[in-house]
Motif scaffolding. Structure first.
Motif, PDB file in Angstrom:
ATOM      1  N   ILE A 317       0.864  -1.184   0.000  1.00  0.00           N
ATOM      2  CA  ILE A 317       0.000   0.000   0.000  1.00  0.00           C
ATOM      3  C   ILE A 317       0.898   1.231   0.000  1.00  0.00           C
ATOM      4  CG2 ILE A 317      -1.784   1.269   1.219  1.00  0.00           C
ATOM      5  CD1 ILE A 317      -2.674  -1.360   2.479  1.00  0.00           C
ATOM      6  N   ASN A 318       0.839   1.990  -1.083  1.00  0.00           N
ATOM      7  CA  ASN A 318       1.645   3.200  -1.220  1.00  0.00           C
ATOM      8  C   ASN A 318       0.730   4.415  -1.297  1.00  0.00           C
ATOM      9  OD1 ASN A 318       3.786   1.453  -1.349  1.00  0.00           O
ATOM     10  ND2 ASN A 318       4.141   1.705  -3.545  1.00  0.00           N
ATOM     11  N   ASN A 319       0.851   5.296  -0.342  1.00  0.00           N
ATOM     12  CA  ASN A 319       0.116   6.564  -0.345  1.00  0.00           C
ATOM     13  C   ASN A 319       1.113   7.701  -0.551  1.00  0.00           C
ATOM     14  OD1 ASN A 319      -2.442   5.421   0.163  1.00  0.00           O
ATOM     15  ND2 ASN A 319      -1.953   5.265   2.335  1.00  0.00           N
ATOM     16  N   TYR A 320       0.833   8.531  -1.530  1.00  0.00           N
ATOM     17  CA  TYR A 320       1.771   9.602  -1.886  1.00  0.00           C
ATOM     18  C   TYR A 320       1.017  10.927  -1.843  1.00  0.00           C
ATOM     19  CZ  TYR A 320       4.954  12.315  -4.875  1.00  0.00           C
ATOM     20  OH  TYR A 320       5.794  13.264  -5.394  1.00  0.00           O
ATOM     21  N   ASN A 321       1.276  11.732  -0.807  1.00  0.00           N
ATOM     22  CA  ASN A 321       0.661  13.054  -0.675  1.00  0.00           C
ATOM     23  C   ASN A 321       1.740  14.112  -0.844  1.00  0.00           C
ATOM     24  OD1 ASN A 321      -1.818  11.848  -0.075  1.00  0.00           O
ATOM     25  ND2 ASN A 321      -1.306  11.698   2.094  1.00  0.00           N
ATOM     26  N   TYR A 322       1.553  14.962  -1.828  1.00  0.00           N
ATOM     27  CA  TYR A 322       2.616  15.902  -2.217  1.00  0.00           C
ATOM     28  C   TYR A 322       2.016  17.290  -2.384  1.00  0.00           C
ATOM     29  CZ  TYR A 322       6.426  17.789  -5.130  1.00  0.00           C
ATOM     30  OH  TYR A 322       7.449  18.541  -5.641  1.00  0.00           O
ATOM     31  N   ILE A 323       2.468  18.239  -1.558  1.00  0.00           N
ATOM     32  CA  ILE A 323       1.979  19.629  -1.623  1.00  0.00           C
ATOM     33  C   ILE A 323       3.179  20.537  -1.854  1.00  0.00           C
ATOM     34  CG2 ILE A 323       0.670  21.437  -0.472  1.00  0.00           C
ATOM     35  CD1 ILE A 323      -0.603  19.311   1.268  1.00  0.00           C
ATOM     36  N   PRO A 324       3.472  20.890  -3.104  1.00  0.00           N
ATOM     37  CA  PRO A 324       4.623  21.768  -3.355  1.00  0.00           C
ATOM     38  C   PRO A 324       4.326  23.189  -2.894  1.00  0.00           C
ATOM     39  CG  PRO A 324       3.434  21.380  -5.390  1.00  0.00           C
ATOM     40  CD  PRO A 324       2.778  20.510  -4.350  1.00  0.00           C
ATOM     41  N   SER A 325       5.370  23.882  -2.470  1.00  0.00           N
ATOM     42  CA  SER A 325       5.224  25.251  -1.983  1.00  0.00           C
ATOM     43  C   SER A 325       5.940  26.234  -2.895  1.00  0.00           C
ATOM     44  CB  SER A 325       5.765  25.364  -0.551  1.00  0.00           C
ATOM     45  OG  SER A 325       5.706  26.692  -0.103  1.00  0.00           O
ATOM     46  N   THR A 326       7.250  26.167  -2.931  1.00  0.00           N
ATOM     47  CA  THR A 326       8.036  27.066  -3.782  1.00  0.00           C
ATOM     48  C   THR A 326       9.189  26.299  -4.405  1.00  0.00           C
ATOM     49  OG1 THR A 326       9.486  27.739  -1.951  1.00  0.00           O
ATOM     50  CG2 THR A 326       7.516  29.078  -2.359  1.00  0.00           C
ATOM     51  N   ARG A 327       9.749  26.933  -5.429  1.00  0.00           N
ATOM     52  CA  ARG A 327      10.922  26.363  -6.084  1.00  0.00           C
ATOM     53  C   ARG A 327      11.805  27.498  -6.586  1.00  0.00           C
ATOM     54  NH1 ARG A 327      11.216  22.636 -11.659  1.00  0.00           N
ATOM     55  NH2 ARG A 327      13.393  23.166 -12.140  1.00  0.00           N
ATOM     56  N   ARG A 328      13.103  27.355  -6.401  1.00  0.00           N
ATOM     57  CA  ARG A 328      14.086  28.295  -6.930  1.00  0.00           C
ATOM     58  C   ARG A 328      15.195  27.485  -7.586  1.00  0.00           C
ATOM     59  NH1 ARG A 328      13.353  33.503  -4.311  1.00  0.00           N
ATOM     60  NH2 ARG A 328      15.318  34.152  -5.268  1.00  0.00           N
ATOM     61  N   THR A 329      15.411  27.702  -8.867  1.00  0.00           N
ATOM     62  CA  THR A 329      16.436  26.984  -9.618  1.00  0.00           C
ATOM     63  C   THR A 329      17.246  27.959 -10.451  1.00  0.00           C
ATOM     64  OG1 THR A 329      14.970  25.059  -9.771  1.00  0.00           O
ATOM     65  CG2 THR A 329      16.888  25.112 -11.238  1.00  0.00           C
ATOM     66  N   LYS A 330      18.549  27.991 -10.221  1.00  0.00           N
ATOM     67  CA  LYS A 330      19.456  28.812 -11.026  1.00  0.00           C
ATOM     68  C   LYS A 330      20.005  27.966 -12.162  1.00  0.00           C
ATOM     69  CE  LYS A 330      21.043  32.315  -7.708  1.00  0.00           C
ATOM     70  NZ  LYS A 330      20.082  32.104  -6.644  1.00  0.00           N
ATOM     71  N   PHE A 331      20.098  28.559 -13.353  1.00  0.00           N
ATOM     72  CA  PHE A 331      20.627  27.848 -14.517  1.00  0.00           C
ATOM     73  C   PHE A 331      21.185  28.889 -15.478  1.00  0.00           C
ATOM     74  CE2 PHE A 331      16.369  29.073 -15.501  1.00  0.00           C
ATOM     75  CZ  PHE A 331      16.305  29.282 -16.869  1.00  0.00           C
ATOM     76  N   GLY A 332      21.542  28.454 -16.652  1.00  0.00           N
ATOM     77  CA  GLY A 332      22.124  29.369 -17.632  1.00  0.00           C
ATOM     78  C   GLY A 332      23.640  29.318 -17.611  1.00  0.00           C
ATOM     79  N   THR A 333      24.293  30.418 -18.013  1.00  0.00           N
ATOM     80  CA  THR A 333      25.750  30.502 -18.077  1.00  0.00           C
ATOM     81  C   THR A 333      26.250  31.610 -17.164  1.00  0.00           C
ATOM     82  OG1 THR A 333      25.693  32.047 -19.941  1.00  0.00           O
ATOM     83  CG2 THR A 333      25.697  29.680 -20.463  1.00  0.00           C
ATOM     84  N   LEU A 334      27.584  31.713 -17.008  1.00  0.00           N
ATOM     85  CA  LEU A 334      28.166  32.767 -16.181  1.00  0.00           C
ATOM     86  C   LEU A 334      27.878  34.150 -16.744  1.00  0.00           C
ATOM     87  CD1 LEU A 334      31.633  31.188 -15.288  1.00  0.00           C
ATOM     88  CD2 LEU A 334      29.669  31.506 -13.776  1.00  0.00           C
ATOM     89  N   SER A 335      27.847  34.234 -18.086  1.00  0.00           N
ATOM     90  CA  SER A 335      27.584  35.525 -18.713  1.00  0.00           C
ATOM     91  C   SER A 335      26.100  35.850 -18.771  1.00  0.00           C
ATOM     92  CB  SER A 335      28.174  35.541 -20.123  1.00  0.00           C
ATOM     93  OG  SER A 335      27.594  34.514 -20.909  1.00  0.00           O
TER      94      SER A 335
END
Length: 827
Positions: A317-335
Motif C-alpha cells: 500500500i503506497n500513499n503519496y501526498n505531495y503539496i509543493p510550496s516554492t521552487r528556486r532553480t538557477k541555470f544558464g551561463t556565467l555571462s
C-alpha cells in the motif's frame, strides 16, 4: 674400606650432579633457537588452537594466538602453521644458537571446493548468469537498498534516477526486463511517473536466498522479453531466525522458522519506507507525506518426501501526498545567469494498492522426473489525482561580483502560470496457471512448460494542462494558427495538452516452451549447451475495439566450453530470437487510445562471452567480458519522462543495439569482494525510414564500482563505496516534441554513495556468554548519499516566453547530499 668408598662416591655424586645437569642443559640450549610470536587471520584476529610445528615436534597457540617453539640451531628447518579453518602456511628458518626470533604469521581462511558445488557454479557461468551474495545487499549504500542497487553497478545496467528501482539493460527500457520470485513473474505499478512515487520494490531483500541475473542471451525457459532476467529465490528457514533494520529512510523486519514437526517452513517480512529525507533535499520546498508499506510471506509445506506446497503472498500500500510550496532553480551561463522562481498552489494525492498471491505444488514422480503446478494472481488498484497551479517568474540574475545585489534577480523576462490537472484510475487483474516438468538423466536435462494467462484491465485517463503567459492563454502546438501575443485569441481556452480516454480490455495468452540441456566432455574439454523453443499466442479483446489474435515462435540456444588449459578460461556464445508481445501499456498510445493490432517487438541477439579466473597478489580474481549485438524490428517507439514510458503503439521502426561489457571482480582487499565495471553501448532507431537517431536509452559509456574495505587495525570498521558514472542520455524534451527535432542529451550522471559501519557481532565475532550471545549480527553505521553533492537532472521543466516565443528547459535536479543513520540486528 669398600663401604667407606661407596659412601664418599655417593656424597661426591650428590654434590656435583646439579653442576653436571647445568652443563648438559647449557650444551643442549647452545644447539637450539627459539621462535616466538602470535598467529592471526587476515582480519588481524588471533587464532586459538593453531598448530606450529616442525617434523614431529610442535606447540599449540593459546587463546591469544601466542606460541613459543624451540627448533634446532644452525640448521634449515621447515615450520608448518596449520588450523582446520585456515590454509596451511610453511616457513623455513635457519637461526644461530641461542637466537630468539619474533614471528607473526597471517593465515588465510580455507574455502573448501566440493566438486558438486564447483560444477554448479561453472554451470551458472556457462549460462551467463551473474550471482550475488544476499548478505551484501543491505550493506551497499544507496538511496534504494535492494537487489536493483547492486545490479546498477554492473556494466550494461543503467539508471539515472536514484529514487527509482527501475533499470535499463543494454539499450532496453524498464518494461523489457523479466523479474521472477520463486519462479513466478512479478509486475510493477502502471501509473507511476516519478521515482519519488515509486516506493518499495516488490523484492524483499531480507527474505532472499539466491540471486541470479542475466543481461542478455538467456535461456528459452525464461519469458518473452527482450533485455534481461532477474531470478530471485526466497529462503526456506530450517530454524528460528529474525532480523531488524532501521534507518532515517524507514525500517524492515523479518522472522522465520519451522512449525508442525518441521514440515512447515514460514517466512514473514514487513517493510516501511519514507522518502522525505530525499525529497526535502531537492530544490522544491514541499509538504511531503509519503507512506510506503509492504508485507510479504512465504510458506513451504513438505507433505511427504516427494510432494511440497509453496505459497507466496504480498500486500503493498503506497500513499503519496505531495503539496509543493516554492521552487528556486538557477541555470544558464556565467555571462547570462537565469533563475526560475515558482510559487505553487494545490496538491497531488496518489494511491497504489497491489495484492499478489501464488500457490505452487512440486511433485517428484520418481528420481529423474519432477512436475510442478503454479497458479498466481496479481491485482493493482491505482489512483493518480492532482491539481497544481504554478505561478512562475523567469528572471535575470545579477552577475556583478562588486554589486550588493550579486546573485539576486534584477528583472523578470517572463511571468506566467501553468495549471495541471489529472484524474487517472487503473484497475488491473492478472492471473495465470502454469505446468512445468523437468527430466534429468545423468548430465542431460529436459524442461517443458505450458502457461495460460489472462489480463483484465480497466483504465481511465483524464489529464490536461493549461499554460498562460503574460495574460495570454498559450494555445496547443498542434493548433493551426498560433500568433499570440500579436493576435489576441477570443475563443474558448484550449488545454495545451489534453488526454481523455476510458478503456477496458482483456488479453488472453497461451505460452509454452521446451528446452534441452547437457553437460559433457570433448577431448578433455568441458562443454555446456542448451537449446529451446518458445511459442506465444495472445488475443486482445474489449469494448469498442476490434479483436486481434497473433502468435509468435522463438528459438534460442547457448554453448560454452572450458578448455583443458593451464589458464582457467571459459568461452560462451548465446542468442536467438527474443520477442516481446505487447502488454497493456504497449497497446496504448500517448492519447490514451488502444491499438489492439500492435505486433510483438522482435529481436535477433548474439552474445559472445569469456571468463578468465586468475590469481593476483595471491588472491582470486575474475575478468568477465561480453560483446553483444541486437537487431530489432517491429519496434514500438516510446518517450521517457522520469520513469513513465509512453508508447506510440505502432510498429513503424527498426533499431539496433551493440556494445561491450567488462567486469573485474575479486579480493582487491583480502577477505572482501569488490568489482569494477565498464560498459560501452550504442543504440539507435529508424522510424518511418526517416533515418537513424539515438534511442532514449542510448547510454554510451558506463563506469560502475562497488568497493569494500575495512580498517586493518580495527577490522570491525567496514567501508562500502558505490560509485557510478553514466554519460548523458537523450531526454529532457517536452512530451509532445518530435524526437527527430530534439536530440539534445542530459548532463552526465555522476554519483558516489559511501557507507561506514561498526560490526559488533557477525559470523566471525560471536559471544558465548552474556546477553550478546543470542545475536548473530549487530552493527550500526551511517551513509552519505551523493557524497560530492553533484547536481544530476533527469527531466526539464519547460517555460515559454510569450514575447520572444523562446522555450527554456530548466533542469529538474535530483537529490543533493544526504546523511543517513542505520542499525542492523539479526537473531
Amino acid at each position: 674400606m669398600q663401604l667407606f668408598l661407596e659412601k664418599n662416591n655417593t656424597k661426591l655424586l650428590k654434590k656435583f650432579l646439579p653442576l653436571l645437569l647445568f652443563l648438559v642443559i647449557s650444551f643442549l640450549n647452545a644447539q637450539n633457537a627459539t621462535i616466538k610470536g602470535v598467529v592471526k587471520n587476515t582480519y588481524k584476529k588471533p587464532i586459538e588452537g593453531a598448530t606450529v610445528s616442525y617434523l614431529n615436534n610442535g606447540v599449540t597457540t593459546n587463546n591469544k594466538g601466542e606460541f613459543v617453539l624451540i627448533i634446532p640451531a644452525n640448521k634449515e628447518v621447515s615450520v608448518l602453521i596449520n588450523h582446520i579453518s585456515y590454509k596451511t602456511l610453511e616457513k623455513k628458518f635457519n637461526l644461530p644458537s641461542n637466537k630468539t626470533f619474533r614471528y607473526y604469521p597471517i593465515l588465510e581462511i580455507k574455502i573448501e571446493e566440493i566438486d558438486e558445488v564447483l560444477v554448479k557454479d561453472r554451470k551458472k557461468n556457462a549460462e551467463g548468469i551473474f550471482t550475488v551474495k544476499p548478505e551484501d545487499i543491505t550493506k551497499i549504500p544507496s538511496a534504494n537498498n535492494g537487489v536493483e542497487n547492486i545490479l546498477m553497478t554492473l556494466a550494461g545496467v543503467n539508471n539515472n534516477n536514484e529514487l527509482s528501482t527501475q533499470y535499463n539493460v543494454r539499450g532496453g527500457n524498464f518494461d523489457e526486463n523479466l523479474v521472477y520470485v520463486n519462479g513466478i513473474e512479478v509486475y510493477r505499478p502502471f501509473l507511476v511517473r516519478s521515482g519519488q512515487q515509486e516506493g518499495l520494490s516488490f523484492i524483499n531483500s531480507d527474505l532472499i536466498q539466491n540471486i541470479q541475473f542475466s543481461a542478455g542471451g538467456f535461456q528459452a525457459k525464461y519469458g518473452d522479453k527482450m533485455s534481461s532476467v532477474l531470478d530471485i529465490t526466497y529462503k526456506t528457514p530450517k530454524k528460528f531466525e529474525a532480523d531488524f533494520n532501521a534507518s532515517l529512510l524507514g525500517a524492515s523486519a523479518s522472522i522465520g522458522g519451522t512449525l508442525l514437526n518441521n514440515k512447515l517452513s514460514a517466512l514473514l517480512g514487513i517493510r516501511y519506507r519514507d522518502n522525505s529525507l530525499f525529497v526535502n533535499s531537492k530544490n522544491v520546498e514541499t509538504n511531503y507525506n509519503p507512506s510506503f508499506i509492504d508485507v510479504q510471506n512465504f510458506l513451504s509445506y513438505q507433505v511427504n518426501s516427494k510432494f511440497k506446497i509453496d505459497f507466496l503472498g504480498n500486500i503493498a500500500i503506497n500513499n503519496y501526498n505531495y503539496i509543493p510550496s516554492t521552487r528556486r532553480t538557477k541555470f544558464g551561463t556565467l555571462s547570462n545567469p537565469l533563475e526560475l522562481i515558482v510559487y505553487y498552489e494545490g496538491q497531488e494525492k496518489d494511491k497504489f494498492k497491489t495484492l499478489f498471491g501464488a500457490l505452487k505444488g512440486n511433485y517428484q514422480v520418481y528420481k529423474n522426473l519432477t512436475i510442478s503446478l503454479t497458479t498466481s494472481a496479481y491485482s493493482s488498484i491505482e489512483e493518480e489525482y492532482y491539481d497544481i497551479l504554478a505561478s512562475y517568474n523567469l528572471g535575470v540574475v545579477n552577475n556583478d561580483f562588486s554589486s550588493n545585489n550579486f546573485g539576486e534577480v534584477e528583472f523578470s523576462e517572463n511571468i506566467g502560470s501553468q495549471l495541471n490537472h489529472a484524474r487517472n484510475d487503473l484497475d488491473a487483474l492478472v492471473y495465470n496457471s502454469e505446468i512445468k516438468t523437468t527430466y534429468k538423466k545423468n548430465k542431460l536435462q529436459l524442461d517443458f512448460g505450458i502457461k495460460f494467462q489472462q489480463e483484465d484491465i480497466k483504465d481511465r485517463i483524464k489529464e490536461w494542462e493549461v499554460i498562460d503567459s503574460l495574460g495570454f492563454n498559450v494555445r496547443p502546438p498542434h493548433h493551426n494558427t498560433n500568433n499570440q501575443p500579436y493576435e489576441p485569441f477570443t475563443g474558448e481556452i484550449t488545454p495545451y495538452q489534453h488526454i481523455n480516454s476510458q478503456n477496458h480490455i482483456k488479453i488472453d495468452r497461451l505460452v509454452w516452451f521446451a528446452q534441452l540441456g547437457n553437460i559433457s566432455n570433448w577431448k578433455n574439454h568441458r562443454i555446456w549447451y542448451n537449446f529451446g523453443i518458445r511459442s506465444h499466442n495472445w488475443n486482445v479483446n474489449g469494448s469498442d475495439i476490434e479483436t486481434a489474435n497473433q502468435i509468435i515462435y522463438s528459438l534460442r540456444g547457448q554453448f560454452a566450453i572450458q578448455p583443458n588449459w593451464k589458464k582457467d578460461m571459459l568461452f560462451r556464445i548465446s542468442g536467438g530470437m527474443y520477442n516481446q508481445p505487447p502488454f497493456y501499456k504497449e497497446l496504448r498510445d500517448a492519447e490514451g487510445i488502444i491499438h489492439p493490432k500492435v505486433d510483438a517487438q522482435k529481436s535477433l541477439q548474439l552474445v559472445l562471452g569469456n571468463d578468465l579466473s586468475f590469481k593476483l597478489w595471491n588472491r582470486p580474481f575474475k575478468l568477465v567480458s561480453e560483446i553483444y549485438f541486437k537487431s530489432l524490428t517491429n519496434v514500438n517507439t516510446y518517450t521517457v519522462d522520469n520513469v513513465r514510458i509512453r508508447y506510440s503503439a505502432t510498429n513503424n521502426a527498426k533499431a539496433y543495439a551493440t556494445g561491450i561489457d567488462i567486469r573485474l571482480n575479486g579480493e582487491f582487499v583480502p577477505g572482501t569482494e569488490s568489482w569494477v565495471s565498464i560498459g560501452l553501448l550504442k543504440t539507435e532507431e529508424n522510424s518511418n525510414n526517416l533515418g537513424y537517431i539515438s534511442r532514449p536509452t542510448d547510454q554510451r559509456f558506463k563506469f560502475g564500482m562497488l568497493f569494500q574495505d575495512y580498517v586493518p587495525n580495527i577490522p570491525n570498521i567496514k567501508m562500502y563505496l558505490n560509485l557510478v558514472y553514466n554519460t548523458g542520455v537523450p531526454g529532457g524534451s517536452p512530451s509532445y516534441a518530435n524526437a527527430y527535432n530534439y536530440q539534445n542529451r542530459l548532463n552526465d550522471y555522476k554519483r558516489a554513495d559511501i557507507g561506514i559501519s561498526y560490526v559488533f557481532i557477525d559470523a566471525k565475532n560471536q559471544y558465548n556468554t552474556g546477553w550478546l550471545k543470542s545475536f548473530k549480527e549487530l552493527s550500526v553505521g551511517f551513509e552519505i548519499f551523493n557524497m560530492f553533492d553533484v547536481q544530476n537532472s533527469i527531466t526539464n521543466t519547460w517555460v515559454r516566453d510569450a514575447y520572444s516565443k523562446q522555450f527554456y528547459g530548466i533542469p529538474n535536479y535530483m537529490t543533493q547530499r544526504v546523511l543517513n543513520l542505520k542499525f542492523n540486528v539479526k537473531f
